[in-house]
Design a protein around this motif. Structure first.
Motif, PDB file in Angstrom:
ATOM      1  N   GLY A 235      37.436  49.226 -35.762  1.00 29.70           N
ATOM      2  CA  GLY A 235      38.864  49.532 -35.829  1.00 29.70           C
ATOM      3  C   GLY A 235      39.250  50.129 -37.170  1.00 29.70           C
ATOM      4  N   SER A 236      38.795  49.523 -38.253  1.00 29.10           N
ATOM      5  CA  SER A 236      39.134  50.055 -39.579  1.00 29.10           C
ATOM      6  C   SER A 236      38.621  51.485 -39.705  1.00 29.10           C
ATOM      7  CB  SER A 236      38.487  49.227 -40.690  1.00 29.10           C
ATOM      8  OG  SER A 236      38.938  47.906 -40.636  1.00 29.10           O
ATOM      9  N   LEU A 237      37.365  51.701 -39.358  1.00 28.43           N
ATOM     10  CA  LEU A 237      36.777  53.038 -39.520  1.00 28.43           C
ATOM     11  C   LEU A 237      37.507  54.052 -38.644  1.00 28.43           C
ATOM     12  CD1 LEU A 237      33.025  51.945 -39.606  1.00 28.43           C
ATOM     13  CD2 LEU A 237      34.374  52.784 -41.548  1.00 28.43           C
ATOM     14  N   SER A 238      37.915  53.626 -37.459  1.00 33.03           N
ATOM     15  CA  SER A 238      38.523  54.577 -36.512  1.00 33.03           C
ATOM     16  C   SER A 238      39.885  55.088 -36.983  1.00 33.03           C
ATOM     17  CB  SER A 238      38.683  53.930 -35.129  1.00 33.03           C
ATOM     18  OG  SER A 238      39.725  52.972 -35.146  1.00 33.03           O
ATOM     19  N   ALA A 239      40.513  54.380 -37.919  1.00 28.32           N
ATOM     20  CA  ALA A 239      41.839  54.809 -38.382  1.00 28.32           C
ATOM     21  C   ALA A 239      41.770  56.006 -39.329  1.00 28.32           C
ATOM     22  CB  ALA A 239      42.560  53.644 -39.053  1.00 28.32           C
ATOM     23  N   GLY A 240      40.574  56.432 -39.677  1.00 32.70           N
ATOM     24  CA  GLY A 240      40.411  57.636 -40.506  1.00 32.70           C
ATOM     25  C   GLY A 240      39.915  58.762 -39.611  1.00 32.70           C
ATOM     26  N   LEU A 241      40.683  59.839 -39.518  1.00 38.20           N
ATOM     27  CA  LEU A 241      40.291  60.934 -38.621  1.00 38.20           C
ATOM     28  C   LEU A 241      38.971  61.574 -39.055  1.00 38.20           C
ATOM     29  CD1 LEU A 241      43.794  62.553 -38.003  1.00 38.20           C
ATOM     30  CD2 LEU A 241      42.393  61.300 -36.344  1.00 38.20           C
ATOM     31  N   HIS A 242      38.572  61.328 -40.323  1.00 37.06           N
ATOM     32  CA  HIS A 242      37.304  61.877 -40.802  1.00 37.06           C
ATOM     33  C   HIS A 242      36.105  61.100 -40.269  1.00 37.06           C
ATOM     34  CE1 HIS A 242      38.845  58.794 -43.569  1.00 37.06           C
ATOM     35  NE2 HIS A 242      37.587  58.468 -43.773  1.00 37.06           N
ATOM     36  N   ASN A 243      36.309  59.931 -39.677  1.00 37.57           N
ATOM     37  CA  ASN A 243      35.175  59.110 -39.252  1.00 37.57           C
ATOM     38  C   ASN A 243      34.831  59.280 -37.776  1.00 37.57           C
ATOM     39  OD1 ASN A 243      34.604  57.890 -41.735  1.00 37.57           O
ATOM     40  ND2 ASN A 243      36.179  56.317 -41.441  1.00 37.57           N
ATOM     41  N   ASP A 244      33.561  59.549 -37.502  1.00 39.56           N
ATOM     42  CA  ASP A 244      33.055  59.576 -36.131  1.00 39.56           C
ATOM     43  C   ASP A 244      32.376  58.210 -35.933  1.00 39.56           C
ATOM     44  OD1 ASP A 244      31.434  59.776 -33.896  1.00 39.56           O
ATOM     45  OD2 ASP A 244      30.844  61.850 -34.294  1.00 39.56           O
ATOM     46  N   VAL A 245      33.089  57.279 -35.318  1.00 32.45           N
ATOM     47  CA  VAL A 245      32.640  55.883 -35.307  1.00 32.45           C
ATOM     48  C   VAL A 245      31.306  55.695 -34.571  1.00 32.45           C
ATOM     49  CG1 VAL A 245      33.343  53.503 -34.823  1.00 32.45           C
ATOM     50  CG2 VAL A 245      35.054  55.174 -35.560  1.00 32.45           C
ATOM     51  N   PRO A 246      31.151  56.223 -33.354  1.00 35.46           N
ATOM     52  CA  PRO A 246      29.841  56.050 -32.695  1.00 35.46           C
ATOM     53  C   PRO A 246      28.685  56.638 -33.514  1.00 35.46           C
ATOM     54  CG  PRO A 246      31.490  56.711 -31.087  1.00 35.46           C
ATOM     55  CD  PRO A 246      32.140  56.855 -32.445  1.00 35.46           C
ATOM     56  N   ALA A 247      28.915  57.771 -34.184  1.00 34.54           N
ATOM     57  CA  ALA A 247      27.831  58.363 -34.997  1.00 34.54           C
ATOM     58  C   ALA A 247      27.489  57.443 -36.164  1.00 34.54           C
ATOM     59  CB  ALA A 247      28.245  59.736 -35.512  1.00 34.54           C
ATOM     60  N   MET A 248      28.497  56.793 -36.746  1.00 32.43           N
ATOM     61  CA  MET A 248      28.236  55.886 -37.873  1.00 32.43           C
ATOM     62  C   MET A 248      27.444  54.662 -37.409  1.00 32.43           C
ATOM     63  SD  MET A 248      31.953  56.233 -39.668  1.00 32.43           S
ATOM     64  CE  MET A 248      31.703  55.727 -41.348  1.00 32.43           C
ATOM     65  N   ALA A 249      27.727  54.179 -36.215  1.00 37.79           N
ATOM     66  CA  ALA A 249      26.964  53.031 -35.688  1.00 37.79           C
ATOM     67  C   ALA A 249      25.491  53.406 -35.620  1.00 37.79           C
ATOM     68  CB  ALA A 249      27.478  52.650 -34.305  1.00 37.79           C
ATOM     69  N   ARG A 250      25.232  54.619 -35.152  1.00 38.94           N
ATOM     70  CA  ARG A 250      23.827  55.055 -35.023  1.00 38.94           C
ATOM     71  C   ARG A 250      23.159  55.208 -36.385  1.00 38.94           C
ATOM     72  NH1 ARG A 250      26.690  55.673 -30.892  1.00 38.94           N
ATOM     73  NH2 ARG A 250      25.879  55.919 -28.787  1.00 38.94           N
ATOM     74  N   GLU A 251      23.899  55.760 -37.336  1.00 41.08           N
ATOM     75  CA  GLU A 251      23.283  55.974 -38.654  1.00 41.08           C
ATOM     76  C   GLU A 251      22.967  54.655 -39.375  1.00 41.08           C
ATOM     77  OE1 GLU A 251      25.226  58.777 -41.313  1.00 41.08           O
ATOM     78  OE2 GLU A 251      23.958  58.127 -42.997  1.00 41.08           O
TER      79      GLU A 251
END
Ligand code: DNO
Length: 394
Positions: free
Chosen positions: A280-296
């Motif tokens: 949720g926190s990460l998703s509030a930034g339009l610069h963040n691709d949350v599923p991609a960050m989970a993978r990384e």
């Protein structure tokens, strides 16, 4: 994933017995009665651990063992505070509690301007309105340099707001931003403070001259000091991303995007230096691709918070249902169930207020029905994955 729940201790109105009935397996909690900075004794830890176990549950995660401001800005007493932190970790390790969530956000632990933003269906959720926040820092705090953080169009909206703002509106913003959101999670501020605005300004002043690089160095310094005790007991430290994940109040914020996360993981390349994946926190930034960050970052994710937000280009965001918004919780469940450690603790984060949650005095974001509803949604997603109904992500 292990299904966990944030529980605020023996005085929480939501009892452990209630949590067992809704399928919770592990508890996320803290010694909320201990003053920030004081040592968590082995006896106090064991007392709470046994209480949880007597209810047929386990204490899976500490959220949070707070990092004092002075460790963050590098004050004169930081060595002593780090020593105490290490003793608390030693005691947690001895007690067998091995996942510790913390944050490295200066002064403010999380920010919302409205804690009861209504939806047409009668429920409400947490909301961040950038104009109201700008109003708070420009007209209520009178923060030097605040106007420079906004565009002319935004400033025009803030100035217009000032023409009609009532005392009640101003008071409500102070309550929401400083008192209610911080009161139960952040030892800096308590509901009893009689001049919260002054206290808040004094805290901000501590960071004069501290930029992102200095804060990063202080985080690295601190992590290096605590890694030996984490290695000894197998404790996973999980930093919570900045909420929201962008710069605010002229403070440096260093856990806001993939590049930030890469930085602190590489700066101290020890598996015990990890991340709380707060979708949720990460998703509030339009610069963040949350599923991609989970993978990384999956190898260093030791704790997961599932929730989602809808964010708009003007900088506002609202908490969405766990089935909606830009975090893509369904994708995350699928990915983590197939790729994370099998027992990685996961809790649903913030729920709506619904079906009578309003009058119970729950901590902001931590309703019972709303979170139970979200947990049921996530539980359903997990069951689908476990039944093999998804073919991707394997
Ligand atoms: C708010 C929470 C945060 C979180 C801390 C972790 O709802 O997500 O207060 O617990 O930042 O240190």
């Amino acid at each position: 994933m292990e299904k966990t729940w944030r529980w605020f201790g023996k005085n929480d109105k939501i009892s452990l017995q209630m949590l067992r009935q809704i399928g919770v397996e592990g508890i996320v909690t803290a010694l909320h009665q201990v003053k920030n900075g004081d040592v968590w004794t082995y006896e106090d830890i064991m007392d709470l651990k046994n209480y949880i176990e007597r209810a047929g549950l386990r204490w899976s995660v500490v959220e949070s063992l707070p990092v004092m401001e002075s460790i963050k800005y590098g004050g004169p007493d930081r060595e002593e505070l780090i020593e105490k932190y290490i003793i608390s970790l030693e005691n947690l390790g001895r007690a067998g509690i091995k996942t510790v969530c913390y944050n490295f956000m200066p002064v403010i632990d999380w920010v919302r301007t409205d804690l009861e933003h209504p939806w047409p269906d009668g429920t409400s959720s947490l909301y961040f309105n950038r104009t109201e926040f700008a109003y708070f820092e420009i007209y209520i705090l009178g923060r030097e340099g605040a106007r420079d953080c906004y565009s002319p169009a935004e400033l025009a909206r803030v100035d217009a707001m000032h023409q009609t703002a009532t005392d009640e509106f101003r008071q409500q913003l102070v309550e929401n931003i400083i008192i209610k959101t911080q009161g139960f999670v952040n030892g800096n501020i308590s509901e009893e403070d009689n001049n919260p605005v002054k206290k808040f300004k004094d805290l901000l002043a501590l960071y004069k001259g501290i930029d992102r690089d200095t804060l990063r160095n202080n985080m690295k310094y601190w992590l290096e000091k605590i890694m030996p005790v984490c290695d000894k007991w197998g404790i996973n430290m999980c930093v919570h991303p900045d909420d929201p994940p962008f710069q605010l109040l002229g403070l440096p914020r260093i856990v806001t995007c993939a590049e930030d996360i890469r930085w602190f993981l590489n700066a101290v390349p020890n598996v015990h230096n990890g991340l709380t994946f707060c979708a949720g926190s990460l998703s509030a930034g339009l610069h963040n691709d949350v599923p991609a960050m989970a993978r990384e970052f999956v190898d260093r994710i030791h704790f997961i918070h599932l929730r989602s937000t809808m964010a708009t280009p003007d900088g506002n965001f609202i908490e969405a249902l766990h089935t909606g918004g830009r975090a893509n919780v369904a994708d995350l469940v699928c990915f983590f169930e197939n790729n994370a450690k099998a027992d990685v603790p996961m809790r649903v984060d913030h729920g709506r207020m619904m079906l009578g949650d309003e009058d119970k005095g729950y901590n902001a974001g931590y309703s019972f029905h709303g979170r139970m509803y979200a947990l049921a949604q996530v539980d359903g997603m997990m069951a689908m994955v476990r039944q093999g109904h998804t073919t991707e992500h394997k």
